[in-house]
Motif scaffolding. Structure first.
Motif, PDB file in Angstrom:
ATOM      1  N   LEU A 239       0.825  -1.207   0.000  1.00  0.00           N
ATOM      2  CA  LEU A 239       0.000   0.000   0.000  1.00  0.00           C
ATOM      3  C   LEU A 239       0.861   1.260   0.000  1.00  0.00           C
ATOM      4  N   LEU A 240       1.921   1.252   0.794  1.00  0.00           N
ATOM      5  CA  LEU A 240       2.827   2.409   0.816  1.00  0.00           C
ATOM      6  C   LEU A 240       3.551   2.557  -0.515  1.00  0.00           C
ATOM      7  N   ASN A 243       1.077   3.867  -3.105  1.00  0.00           N
ATOM      8  CA  ASN A 243       0.819   5.278  -2.825  1.00  0.00           C
ATOM      9  C   ASN A 243       1.963   6.149  -3.326  1.00  0.00           C
ATOM     10  N   ARG A 244       3.177   5.616  -3.205  1.00  0.00           N
ATOM     11  CA  ARG A 244       4.365   6.355  -3.674  1.00  0.00           C
ATOM     12  C   ARG A 244       4.296   6.636  -5.171  1.00  0.00           C
ATOM     13  N   ASN A 246       1.407   6.709  -6.953  1.00  0.00           N
ATOM     14  CA  ASN A 246       0.027   7.087  -7.283  1.00  0.00           C
ATOM     15  C   ASN A 246      -0.790   5.925  -7.855  1.00  0.00           C
ATOM     16  N   PHE A 247      -0.477   4.726  -7.376  1.00  0.00           N
ATOM     17  CA  PHE A 247      -1.195   3.493  -7.728  1.00  0.00           C
ATOM     18  C   PHE A 247      -1.107   3.154  -9.231  1.00  0.00           C
TER      19      PHE A 247
END
Length: 426
Positions: A239-240, A243-244, A246-247
């Motif tokens: 998930l992190l 997120n880094r 922007n998916f």
């Protein structure tokens, strides 16, 4: 509640920092030794950080690129956040200028990380393997003059902090395994995020100790608990990571393929020589240096220093002896869980670099991922023969000779490094 938090913080700092006079002595010696080296290089030369040179100034390190961006997201997914803090602190200390003070701050962060790494190895030798102090000091001095530790002690790079995190986690995991305890979920998740965040392939190493927890495969409940801890760690990390970027997960495969093609197709040098001179050797014993002309793709040309393969039979003989001793230690301690954890971790790097050939031609810069394996396995070899004075004497004599040659060779090569700095980076 407060007393529990206080106890956890106390144990945390006791794990990281010196907690005895011998540990304080080792830490002080290395932070001063590396600190003097880094101080001199940072103040007198611009090679640690030059805004015009993003990569390759010496031994393929990406100093400027790492400091400014944390490195490529496909290999170093979360290091962007870590190096933002490093950079901002360094800029605060240097009043916003990327000058000698800025370079010195970066060098001292690296010095602290490497010195704490060496301290973790010393703690492992002393507290886990239970070696006498004089043997632990001999091994730690030997480890301290490895080329990887010397270079990383003043180099702002992912490998610098990876070395610290991996040595810290190995020591922590060894304490848990030795005391027949499981690694808590939060600890596992933090290790996965930090270690895997700096270099993604290393996250696999975080899960190795879990497989050696007491009676894990004899109890379905324990297996389920282990799977849950690993799964939660992976979910947090993924998930992190997403997120880094922007998916935009499709970028991961595209960039990873590009990087693999770029760093795995190397010609001109035989594979066996790269394995010996770069993977096993270059992280420990400096080889010959070569100077290349480079440019930053924006019109600025500069000189770069790279490692060549060994030109004499002596370094090959040195590395052969060291590998033989490591293998000897592994087979003598084959049933030891802690040795298996260390060695399996090392096998992962062997597969990545020697079998898959990723970055094999520059594998001397990856030492922070695995170079600590050598002193730990050497320590376990001494442990096996703790009741054999003749074997102990033979090992002490052998490592004294190896240490003398290693220190002499690396001192000579560092003189060559300073000649290069004087010529091109004043």
């Amino acid at each position: 509640m407060f007393s529990t938090i206080k106890s956890k913080l106390y144990n945390f700092f006791k794990l990281i920092l010196p907690s005895s006079y011998s540990e304080l002595g080792v830490f002080t010696f290395f932070i001063l030794s590396y600190g003097i080296l880094g101080w001199y290089i940072a103040l007198d030369y611009r090679i640690i950080f030059d805004s015009r040179i993003p990569w390759d100034a010496y031994f393929s390190f990406d100093n400027k690129a790492i400091v400014m961006t944390g490195g490529s997201f496909e290999r170093h997914p979360l290091s962007y956040y870590f190096f933002n803090w490093i950079r901002e602190i360094a800029l605060y200390i240097s009043d916003g200028k990327m000058n000698a003070v800025f370079r010195l701050t970066l060098a001292w962060f690296s010095n602290l990380a490497v010195s704490l790494s060496i301290l973790q190895v010393f703690k492992y030798l002393k507290n886990i393997i239970k070696l006498p102090n004089y043997i632990s000091v001999l091994i730690i001095l030997f480890f301290g003059v490895f080329s990887t530790n010397i270079l990383l002690s003043f180099t702002p790079e992912n490998f610098t902090y990876t070395l610290f995190l991996l040595t810290l986690f190995n020591h922590y995991a060894a304490i848990k395994i030795k005391n027949n305890k499981k690694i808590p979920t939060i600890s596992l998740a933090l290790a996965g995020i930090t270690i895997g965040g700096l270099t993604i392939t290393n996250i696999a190493k975080v899960f190795i100790p879990v497989a050696f927890e007491k009676d894990l495969f004899k109890n379905w409940k324990k297996i389920g608990n282990a799977v849950l801890r690993v799964t939660l760690t992976c979910v947090c990390f993924i998930l992190l990571y997403l997120n880094r970027i922007n998916f935009k997960y499709e970028n991961i495969l595209n960039k990873t393929n590009e990087q693999y093609e770029k760093f795995s197709n190397v010609k001109n040098t035989s594979t066996w020589d790269m394995i010996f001179s770069y993977f096993f050797g270059g992280n420990i014993l400096f080889s010959d240096f070569i100077i290349r002309n480079k440019h930053n793709m924006k019109g600025f040309h500069f000189k770069a220093l790279l490692m060549d393969v060994y030109s004499s039979w002596i370094p090959y003989f040195f590395i052969t002896i060291l590998i033989t001793l490591i293998c000897w230690s592994y087979f003598k301690n084959f049933k030891n869980k802690l040795v298996q954890i260390v060695m399996i971790s090392f096998f992962l790097d062997i597969i990545i670099h020697c079998v898959m050939k990723f970055g094999l031609h520059t594998s001397f810069i990856y030492g922070g991922h695995f170079v600590f394996v050598y002193p730990l396995l050497i320590g376990w070899l001494f442990h096996v023969y703790r009741f054999s004075p003749k074997a102990q004497s033979f090992l002490i004599a052998t490592f004294s000779i190896l240490f003398t040659y290693l220190a002499t060779n690396n001192y000579t090569r560092m003189n060559d490094f300073f000649w290069f700095l004087n010529q091109y980076y004043q």
